[in-house]
Design a protein around this motif. Structure first.
Motif, PDB file in Angstrom:
ATOM      1  N   PRO A 628     -46.792  48.863  59.251  1.00 17.94           N
ATOM      2  CA  PRO A 628     -46.977  47.607  59.978  1.00 17.94           C
ATOM      3  C   PRO A 628     -45.989  46.554  59.515  1.00 17.94           C
ATOM      4  CG  PRO A 628     -49.078  48.506  59.257  1.00 17.94           C
ATOM      5  CD  PRO A 628     -48.016  49.316  58.589  1.00 17.94           C
ATOM      6  N   VAL A 629     -45.486  45.800  60.464  1.00 17.33           N
ATOM      7  CA  VAL A 629     -44.527  44.746  60.164  1.00 17.33           C
ATOM      8  C   VAL A 629     -45.041  43.460  60.768  1.00 17.33           C
ATOM      9  CG1 VAL A 629     -42.552  46.272  60.033  1.00 17.33           C
ATOM     10  CG2 VAL A 629     -43.193  45.306  62.228  1.00 17.33           C
ATOM     11  N   THR A 630     -44.527  42.360  60.279  1.00 19.39           N
ATOM     12  CA  THR A 630     -44.875  41.049  60.810  1.00 19.39           C
ATOM     13  C   THR A 630     -43.620  40.414  61.373  1.00 19.39           C
ATOM     14  OG1 THR A 630     -44.413  39.945  58.720  1.00 19.39           O
ATOM     15  CG2 THR A 630     -46.644  40.806  59.033  1.00 19.39           C
ATOM     16  N   PRO A 631     -43.760  39.425  62.276  1.00 18.13           N
ATOM     17  CA  PRO A 631     -42.573  38.778  62.815  1.00 18.13           C
ATOM     18  C   PRO A 631     -41.680  38.161  61.765  1.00 18.13           C
ATOM     19  CG  PRO A 631     -44.514  38.263  64.136  1.00 18.13           C
ATOM     20  CD  PRO A 631     -44.998  38.993  62.912  1.00 18.13           C
ATOM     21  N   THR A 632     -42.273  37.658  60.685  1.00 22.75           N
ATOM     22  CA  THR A 632     -41.450  37.061  59.632  1.00 22.75           C
ATOM     23  C   THR A 632     -40.561  38.105  58.980  1.00 22.75           C
ATOM     24  OG1 THR A 632     -43.190  35.446  59.230  1.00 22.75           O
ATOM     25  CG2 THR A 632     -41.527  35.730  57.514  1.00 22.75           C
ATOM     26  N   ALA A 633     -41.162  39.263  58.661  1.00 23.28           N
ATOM     27  CA  ALA A 633     -40.366  40.324  58.052  1.00 23.28           C
ATOM     28  C   ALA A 633     -39.296  40.822  58.997  1.00 23.28           C
ATOM     29  CB  ALA A 633     -41.283  41.469  57.637  1.00 23.28           C
ATOM     30  N   THR A 634     -39.585  40.818  60.274  1.00 16.90           N
ATOM     31  CA  THR A 634     -38.608  41.288  61.257  1.00 16.90           C
ATOM     32  C   THR A 634     -37.396  40.386  61.290  1.00 16.90           C
ATOM     33  OG1 THR A 634     -40.347  42.246  62.600  1.00 16.90           O
ATOM     34  CG2 THR A 634     -38.283  41.774  63.693  1.00 16.90           C
ATOM     35  N   ALA A 635     -37.622  39.084  61.283  1.00 14.88           N
ATOM     36  CA  ALA A 635     -36.507  38.157  61.362  1.00 14.88           C
ATOM     37  C   ALA A 635     -35.559  38.325  60.189  1.00 14.88           C
ATOM     38  CB  ALA A 635     -37.035  36.719  61.438  1.00 14.88           C
ATOM     39  N   ALA A 636     -36.114  38.678  59.029  1.00 17.35           N
ATOM     40  CA  ALA A 636     -35.266  38.819  57.845  1.00 17.35           C
ATOM     41  C   ALA A 636     -34.578  40.167  57.776  1.00 17.35           C
ATOM     42  CB  ALA A 636     -36.107  38.595  56.595  1.00 17.35           C
ATOM     43  N   SER A 637     -35.029  41.130  58.580  1.00 17.74           N
ATOM     44  CA  SER A 637     -34.488  42.486  58.460  1.00 17.74           C
ATOM     45  C   SER A 637     -33.183  42.673  59.190  1.00 17.74           C
ATOM     46  CB  SER A 637     -35.520  43.488  58.989  1.00 17.74           C
ATOM     47  OG  SER A 637     -35.687  43.318  60.388  1.00 17.74           O
ATOM     48  N   GLY A 638     -32.830  41.775  60.106  1.00 19.12           N
ATOM     49  CA  GLY A 638     -31.598  41.915  60.855  1.00 19.12           C
ATOM     50  C   GLY A 638     -31.676  42.925  61.970  1.00 19.12           C
ATOM     51  N   ARG A 639     -32.906  43.325  62.343  1.00 17.40           N
ATOM     52  CA  ARG A 639     -33.042  44.274  63.435  1.00 17.40           C
ATOM     53  C   ARG A 639     -32.891  43.567  64.787  1.00 17.40           C
ATOM     54  NH1 ARG A 639     -38.550  47.388  62.368  1.00 17.40           N
ATOM     55  NH2 ARG A 639     -39.256  45.287  61.890  1.00 17.40           N
ATOM     56  N   ALA A 640     -32.467  44.326  65.799  1.00 21.34           N
ATOM     57  CA  ALA A 640     -32.425  43.790  67.157  1.00 21.34           C
ATOM     58  C   ALA A 640     -33.841  43.540  67.633  1.00 21.34           C
ATOM     59  CB  ALA A 640     -31.706  44.764  68.081  1.00 21.34           C
ATOM     60  N   ARG A 641     -34.059  42.446  68.359  1.00 26.08           N
ATOM     61  CA  ARG A 641     -35.398  42.038  68.763  1.00 26.08           C
ATOM     62  C   ARG A 641     -35.576  42.276  70.259  1.00 26.08           C
ATOM     63  NH1 ARG A 641     -33.523  37.846  65.690  1.00 26.08           N
ATOM     64  NH2 ARG A 641     -33.407  36.409  67.467  1.00 26.08           N
ATOM     65  N   LEU A 642     -36.356  43.291  70.596  1.00 25.62           N
ATOM     66  CA  LEU A 642     -36.708  43.586  71.977  1.00 25.62           C
ATOM     67  C   LEU A 642     -38.070  42.974  72.264  1.00 25.62           C
ATOM     68  CD1 LEU A 642     -36.349  45.055  74.689  1.00 25.62           C
ATOM     69  CD2 LEU A 642     -37.355  47.097  73.613  1.00 25.62           C
ATOM     70  N   ARG A 643     -38.131  42.129  73.269  1.00 23.73           N
ATOM     71  CA  ARG A 643     -39.368  41.452  73.624  1.00 23.73           C
ATOM     72  C   ARG A 643     -39.797  41.910  75.012  1.00 23.73           C
ATOM     73  NH1 ARG A 643     -39.455  41.391  69.171  1.00 23.73           N
ATOM     74  NH2 ARG A 643     -39.094  39.694  67.684  1.00 23.73           N
ATOM     75  N   VAL A 644     -40.980  42.528  75.083  1.00 19.71           N
ATOM     76  CA  VAL A 644     -41.499  43.012  76.364  1.00 19.71           C
ATOM     77  C   VAL A 644     -42.788  42.319  76.758  1.00 19.71           C
ATOM     78  CG1 VAL A 644     -40.388  45.262  76.167  1.00 19.71           C
ATOM     79  CG2 VAL A 644     -42.668  44.943  75.218  1.00 19.71           C
TER      80      VAL A 644
END
Length: 884
Positions: A628-644
């Protein structure tokens, strides 16, 4: 129009800016002859001379006439005197200065436009086209286009085949709207409905000429442009400029187009094999409130083998201005297509209404194949469904769907049973909550239903609009009861017809059409049937009888629905072709109509066990290991952000590159709801249902590459082996380089089921903040329905669980949270009942009443009312508040 030897990018852009299409020219050898080379040198010299003259001669003349441009502007003293008391003395000097400044500014503007045009063509920039007065526009852009073509272009690589690459004089008709850049001969595939024609393009062809030949009106060329704009064409191109179209493309024309004489019909493409059992999604058991099951690897709407397979390839569907042929035995007019598509929409709303969050709630499943195909056709031909749907059902009955006379008609011929089945469907599909007097009812008997739907087919569960009796005598008794009831109402108002009743007493009971569908009665019941139908002519009671009927109109129906009256008079409203349906298709549509009208799921869905939801058998072996990941961790990971959630999009695109294709975006949403991945062929079934298998596979690869490229522009990883990966023949999104919001929502809801405070509340709060819009909002993908409903249930679960946690300590926060959830799903009755309890905790009796009114108003769209339990709860809560 051009084929593989089309103009190169620079030459096409120059031709577009010059508004001069290229010409049809004689062949040219691979190496230009001296004569051709000399012509190019002369053209280049002439263009260069024109550009130099425009740059040098005007400033020289202006300097000679007005002097040094640095001293053209009057001094401060002259301007002060002109606007003061010495106007007459300085007027001439100021006027000359104004003329000089204006001419200098005009020359500077011309040079800026010329330089901008050259840079636009050479560098490929897409800037707005400037429109100047006609003489200056032609001079300026003619010079720019000619100069660029003369200096920059080279013979196309295809010159070795003897094809030209030189530009020439304007094609006739180039000045009219819709002029297209034409270069070589060839053909385009013209689609009128689903019929394809091979159209030979000729020198000078434009969209205006095509409109004149096919539509009879040259001014209708914008319709052709709108129908084909941004449609994907062979080779990955698309129509973005109606001045540039090419042979080999498919051009869709309006449905009323007629091919010119001698135009050949293109043979139909080989259809793909029957569709596989495309999956239906399920709501994972771990998402249920109170569930303790470990999380499965299926994060969302995953396939189920329970969905029935279609027996016809989607490519078998053919449309025209009259209707839709789903197969050789299934044909429906557009009015009936519109009604069935509306029922499909109603089914999803009914499923939202009855979802309670309890473990025994039926999981969302795909619509039956026939209904899904009808809905797909309706979505892809809005111009047809809108034109037919704009005509509201008449109060006297479903005249648009059932063209039978008031006294009834009998059907004979090979297509009689199929037409009777379609009549059964049409009566039950007619009307809507806004037109209750048009919601027809059917009375039939068991024997007739067995004849129509097959002796082994399960009879559809009856509902208030469908009455099934044991025999014809019982059916006639029910008809006679209807006649007596309607006659009494007319007698009370001293009227003689239902039309008079509706005008004189519009608030009176709605008396919808009643149609008897039965076999032609035997000798002992014929006079009774005749008497009932004769009396029913003024009371909106009619009949469709199978077999010859001597006391009414007899219609002969062919297997394809073509019909004619053979005895008993004429029917003015009878169309030349009646709708026909096969038993399997009719059963599927009847199940959907029943669920749309009653809100009750089909029997097969009711027996589905929610403790073992149908999952994709490949999910366990292909699903990636995730944490499980959180939006905060995602922003710091440098991953591309797909929003559906909400409109699908890719956030944070910073790199330069190609834009995202529409089909690539649809692929992104499809892979987001299938995190375990999908095989190329399965993706093609979803995204390219009408294409050949080889074409569908190639398009899937192209769109996957485009999606990977755009995600790479938004992420930090190299796109070569990231973002969209293919393993074991299956495409999937790489969770290590792509963050998807519904995956985060899934993880939060799952974890919250087994978490303890305060982590549980924090997870649910984050989930509620994340779910602010439905899945792929604004996109009507053919396959999106079950997945959208499953994700909606995740959001509803999160709001219900968090509101339950907040209810005891902070009822105001719980009430506000439930108000937000209701705004996201106005049909879910459970949200309203929870919100009533929150209002009760706040002592707000008026708020409880307001919620009940809001629910009643929302459910009126479904022709439904709140459950009796909801009324009782509202009344008890308000009484407790009053008593206290």
């Amino acid at each position: 129009m051009s084929d593989g030897n089309e103009l190169d990018e620079v030459q096409r852009k120059a031709a577009a800016f010059a508004r001069q299409p290229s010409v049809w020219a004689a062949t040219t050898p691979a190496h230009p002859e001296p004569r051709m080379r000399s012509r190019r040198i002369v053209a280049a010299g002439r263009a260069s001379t024109g550009v130099l003259a425009l740059c040098l001669i005007p400033p020289a003349l202006l300097t000679m006439v007005f002097g040094d441009p640095r001293h053209v502007v009057p001094s401060k003293e002259v301007l002060t005197g002109f606007f003061g008391s010495q106007r007459s003395q300085n007027a001439t000097q100021v006027a000359v200065a104004a003329v000089a400044v204006g001419l200098w500014l005009l020359w500077i503007l011309t040079i800026i436009l010329l330089v901008g045009s050259l840079l636009t063509v050479i560098l490929g920039w897409r800037l707005p086209r400037w429109r100047l007065p006609a003489p200056l526009h032609r001079l300026l852009f003619g010079l720019a286009g000619t100069a660029v073509i003369a200096f920059v272009t080279t013979p196309h690589a295809g010159a070795s085949t003897g094809q030209p690459s030189a530009a020439g004089p304007a094609t006739p008709g180039a000045d009219q709207p819709g002029a297209s850049a034409l270069r070589q001969g060839g053909t385009v595939t013209v689609l009128v409905g689903e019929t394809q024609f091979e159209y030979e393009v000729k020198r000078g062809d434009t969209l205006s000429k095509i409109a004149r030949r096919w539509l009879g009106d040259a001014d209708r060329w914008p319709e052709i442009c709108r129908l084909n704009r941004h449609q994907h064409q062979p080779g990955g191109a698309e129509l973005t400029d109606c001045d540039l179209i090419y042979p080999g493309w498919k051009m869709r024309l309006p449905h009323d187009a007629r091919p010119p004489a001698g135009t050949a019909t293109k043979p139909p493409k080989a259809s793909r094999p029957p569709k596989k059992n495309l999956p239906s999604p399920s709501t994972p058991e771990s998402n249920r409130p109170g569930s303790t099951n470990p999380p499965t690897e299926t994060p969302g709407p995953e396939p189920s083998a329970a969905s029935p397979a279609t027996t016809e390839s989607p490519s078998a569907t053919v449309t025209d201005e009259h209707g839709v042929r789903l197969s050789s035995g299934n044909w429906l007019p557009w009015t009936l297509v519109t009604a069935i598509a509306a029922a499909a929409t109603m089914v999803w709303r009914q499923r939202r209404r009855r979802y309670t969050g309890e473990p025994d709630t039926a999981t969302p499943t795909q619509l039956p194949p026939t209904v899904a195909e009808v809905d797909r056709v309706a979505n892809r031909h809005p111009e047809m469904t809108t034109s037919s749907g704009d005509q509201a059902p008449t109060p006297s009955g479903p005249a648009d769907l059932v063209p039978w006379p008031a006294g009834g008609a009998s059907l004979v011929g090979d297509g009689a049973p199929a037409a009777a089945r379609a009549a059964l469907v049409a009566v039950l599909a007619s009307g809507d909550p806004d037109h209750p007097a048009a919601r027809g009812e059917v009375i039939t008997d068991v024997a007739t239903l067995s004849t129509l739907l097959g002796p082994d087919a399960p009879a559809p569960s009856p509902w208030p609009r469908m009455h099934v009796t044991q025999n014809l005598d019982d059916a006639l008794a029910m008809i006679e009861a209807q006649l007596l009831h309607r006659s009494r109402i007319l007698d009370e108002h001293d009227l003689t017809s239902l039309e008079q009743l509706r005008q004189a007493a519009p608030d009176e009971e709605a008396l919808p059409p009643v149609i008897l569908i039965a076999q032609t009665p035997a000798t002992g019941s014929r006079m009774r049937t005749r008497a009932a139908l004769t009396l029913g002519q003024a009371l909106n009671v009619s009949a469709v009888l199978l077999g010859s009927w001597d006391h009414g109109v007899t219609v002969e129906v062919a297997a394809d629905g073509n019909s004619q009256v053979v005895s008993g008079g004429e029917i003015d409203a009878l169309p030349p072709r009646l709708p026909v349906l096969e038993p399997a298709a009719a059963l599927e549509i009847l199940d959907v109509l029943r669920e749309a009208h009653t809100g009750e799921p089909p029997a097969a869905t009711q027996t589905t066990s929610a403790t073992t939801p149908p999952l994709d058998p490949r999910a366990d072996e292909a699903a990636p290991e995730e944490t499980p990941v959180t939006p905060t961790a995602t922003a710091a990971s440098g991953r591309a952000r797909l929003r559906v959630l909400g409109p699908p999009r890719i956030e944070g695109i910073t790199g330069e590159g190609r834009p995202l294709r529409a089909k690539a975006l649809e692929l992104a949403v499809l892979l987001a709801v299938h995190p375990a991945g999908m095989a190329t062929r399965d993706i093609g079934e979803y995204l390219e249902p009408d294409a050949r298998i080889s074409q569908a596979d190639q398009r899937v690869h192209t769109n996957a590459s485009n999606l990977r490229h755009v995600l790479g522009r938004a992420g930090a990883a190299e796109p070569k082996n990231s973002y969209v990966i293919k393993t074991a023949g299956r495409y999937r999104l790489d969770p290590t380089t792509v963050d998807v919001d519904i995956w985060t929502l899934r993880d939060l809801v799952r974890s919250a089921h087994i978490a303890a405070e305060p982590n549980r509340r924090e997870m649910l709060t984050t989930a509620c903040e994340l779910y602010t819009a439905p899945l792929a909002e604004g996109r009507d993908y053919d396959w999106i329905g079950p997945h959208r409903e499953a994700v909606r249930r995740w959001g509803t679960d999160a709001h219900l669980m968090l509101a339950e946690d907040l209810m005891e300590h902070d009822p105001q926060a719980a009430s506000d949270l439930l108000d937000k959830a209701i705004a996201l799903d106005i049909y879910n009755e459970m949200l309203y009942t929870k919100a009533m309890r929150a209002r009760y905790a706040l002592g707000d009796a008026d708020g409880i009443r307001t919620l009940l009114r809001g629910l009643t108003k929302s459910l009126a769209d479904l022709d439904a009312e709140p459950r009796e339990e909801t009324f009782t709860l509202s009344e008890n809560l308000r009484e407790d508040l009053v008593d206290s």
